[in-house]
Design a protein around this motif. Structure first.
Motif, PDB file in Angstrom:
ATOM      1  N   ILE A 155       0.857  -1.183   0.000  1.00  0.00           N
ATOM      2  CA  ILE A 155       0.000   0.000   0.000  1.00  0.00           C
ATOM      3  C   ILE A 155       0.894   1.234   0.000  1.00  0.00           C
ATOM      4  N   ILE A 156       0.592   2.190  -0.877  1.00  0.00           N
ATOM      5  CA  ILE A 156       1.359   3.435  -0.928  1.00  0.00           C
ATOM      6  C   ILE A 156       0.445   4.565  -0.485  1.00  0.00           C
ATOM      7  N   ARG A 157       0.694   5.054   0.702  1.00  0.00           N
ATOM      8  CA  ARG A 157      -0.137   6.113   1.295  1.00  0.00           C
ATOM      9  C   ARG A 157       0.661   7.416   1.319  1.00  0.00           C
ATOM     10  N   GLY A 158       0.269   8.346   0.473  1.00  0.00           N
ATOM     11  CA  GLY A 158       0.965   9.627   0.454  1.00  0.00           C
ATOM     12  C   GLY A 158       2.463   9.496   0.231  1.00  0.00           C
ATOM     13  N   GLY A 159       2.870   8.529  -0.586  1.00  0.00           N
ATOM     14  CA  GLY A 159       4.281   8.318  -0.863  1.00  0.00           C
ATOM     15  C   GLY A 159       4.981   7.395   0.108  1.00  0.00           C
TER      16      GLY A 159
END
Length: 539
Positions: free
Chosen positions: A438-442
């Motif tokens: 998962i990529i959350r805000g980078g």
């Protein structure tokens, strides 16, 4: 700063000793494979069995076959296939439940020089039709239980593949003719089996294994999974159609042990282990936890088992402890692999199962592993990247899919799609699948890390984490949780408090979905594609 001498650490020394033995064994296997260029998988088994023809090879629900009887039945089945018009390198599909008949017909197909396609017996008609057509199967070996779904394949999908219906309720009575004991003219480099992937990200791909890659697996696996002796009584209750059978079950026949076959039922499996004094067992964690719960009710322990192999999903220390209590004399061997690698790449030695819990272990004999970055450059120890591997057990490629083959076997390395790191001791620890990260805000969030934290909550039975679309951050963390129906479920606030004390704030789930049971594959892996579909359907 105090320097730690790794050689003074007894656990590290044990790990180093195992690594050295596996490297030596790997050199021996590579050398032996060079002498088998003209052999088939079944032919090698026949050669290995000559010194133990009177010993038990297979046991299925009270029916026993010696090695001599098994080989004779395989020869008889080869004769039947030949009479049905099946020739070398033609494709034969198998749609059957676990039984002694399955083993006979599978080995017969390979022994004839044909190509076997084991079919997942939970597939629906459309899925079966795709595989039968894509593989160009000329015959389906099946049993009466699958008459309806095969009828749907013919009627709804217009695919008329002839079938050979086997009466699995009766003992195998085939007898071979001497002329069918001869090796076909195909050689070890020829395709032996097509194993179809689950297809969670699209249409399933046909993984092509040769006789050589399957023979390599038969030589590598007994040592890696710690049942490398002719006294092994190994129980197979997970599906024989899965590639795991090639690394966890079939190799016991190459070392001279006995393979006990059944279809899984918790109480039946426990009874069989006790009655037959089973010494080795492979199971996925979900099965092991069912057995732990049932054995607790029955008030029994399973002390005959000396090797307990598990994979497909990790287990926490607490759950490992529960399993060890049920199998007090067993070495707990955790490992991982994939269809493309013949089922196994690395295993964690049983004598460091607790000390290094969470790791999937060392490369098995003959396998080389590395951790690569996005540009296919090896990264330093301890740094996360993609696990890659190479060895004689790796697939030839994907059936009629050159682009996927080139991408997966890039520069001679099998790119697994698993993200992980390698410790200074050489142990591999996985943190996620590439597609599950998962990529959350980078910020990269490894779903496995969050799942491990959730599983430490005493009221959580199973957990799976996926990415949830978010307008601001791109993705947020969503956790699917199932609980014991006999206990009160935890509240969202309880789970949040549990996670906040153990995870950075950006890794804490923003959404919790409570479900009764996780959707599982036939080998116990959680199907995150179905969870994502459930999430999308409610957004």
């Amino acid at each position: 700063m105090m320097r730690i001498d790794m050689q003074a650490n007894p656990v590290t020394e044990r790990i180093s000793a195992v690594a050295a033995r596996r490297m030596q064994r790997g050199r021996e296997i590579v050398a032996e494979l060079k002498t088998l260029a003209g052999r088939t998988y079944t032919g090698l088994l026949r050669e290995r069995a000559q010194q133990r023809l009177a010993q038990r090879a297979l046991v299925y629900r009270g029916r026993t076959m010696t090695y001599a009887e098994l080989l004779d039945a395989v020869d008889g089945a080869r004769q039947v296939l030949r009479e049905r018009g099946v020739g070398e390198q033609q494709v034969v599909a198998l749609l059957m439940n676990n039984s002694d008949h399955y083993m006979v017909w599978y080995l017969a197909a390979l022994g004839l020089g044909a190509v076997a396609v084991p079919l997942n017996n939970r597939l629906v008609a459309g899925e079966l039709a795709f595989i039968l057509e894509h593989s160009q199967s000329v015959l389906t070996i099946t049993e009466p239980a699958f008459a309806t779904v095969l009828g749907q394949v013919r009627e709804a999908h217009g695919l008329a593949v002839p079938d050979l219906v086997v009466d699995v309720e009766t003992p195998v009575t085939l007898a071979g003719a001497r002329r069918y004991q001869e090796e076909p003219d195909v050689g070890a480099s020829a395709p032996a089996a097509f194993y179809y992937t689950s297809g969670t990200t699209g249409k399933p791909k046909g993984v092509v294994h040769t006789h050589a890659s399957l023979m390599a697996d038969a030589m590598q696996s007994p040592g890696a999974w710690e049942y490398d002796h002719d006294r092994a009584r190994l129980l197979a209750v997970t599906p024989l159609f899965h590639i795991a059978a090639h690394t966890c079950f079939f190799p016991v026949l190459f070392v001279g042990g006995t393979l006990y076959i059944d279809n899984y039922g918790t109480e039946r499996a426990i009874d069989l282990i006790r009655r037959e004094s089973i010494t080795a067992l492979f199971a996925v964690p979900s099965i092991l936890m069912l057995m732990v719960d049932k054995a607790r009710v029955l008030g029994v322990i399973l002390d005959s088992v000396r090797t307990l192999d598990f994979g497909a999903a990790p287990m926490t220390i607490a759950r490992l402890g529960e399993v060890q209590a049920l199998f007090p004399n067993a070495a707990l061997v955790h490992g991982m692999g994939q269809t493309e690698s013949g089922g196994t790449l690395v295993t964690l030695p049983g004598d460091v199962a607790m000390e290094r819990a969470g790791s999937v272990g060392l490369p098995m004999a003959g396998v080389e592993v590395a951790i690569f970055d996005g540009d296919d450059r090896e990264v330093p120890r301890g740094q996360v990247g993609e696990l890659v591997a190479r060895g004689p057990n790796v697939m030839l490629g994907y059936l009629r899919d050159e682009a996927a083959t080139a991408a997966t076997l890039r520069n001679g390395w099998l790119h697994t799609g698993d993200l992980g790191y390698q410790s200074e001791e050489g142990l591999i620890t996985l943190v996620d699948r590439k597609k599950d990260m998962i990529i959350r805000g980078g910020e990269n969030i490894y779903s496995c890390e969050v799942e491990q934290v959730l599983l430490k909550h005493p009221l959580v039975k199973a957990a799976a984490v996926v990415g949830q679309l978010d307008a601001l951050f791109g993705e947020q963390v969503c956790a699917f949780v199932s609980t014991d129906p006999e206990l009160r479920p935890p509240s969202v606030d309880e789970l949040l408090a549990h996670c906040r004390g153990r995870l950075a704030d950006y890794k804490v789930p923003v959404t919790f979905r409570f479900i009764e049971e996780m959707p599982l594959t036939s080998t116990g892996k959680i199907m995150k594609g179905e969870l994502r579909a459930m999430l999308t359907a409610t957004e």
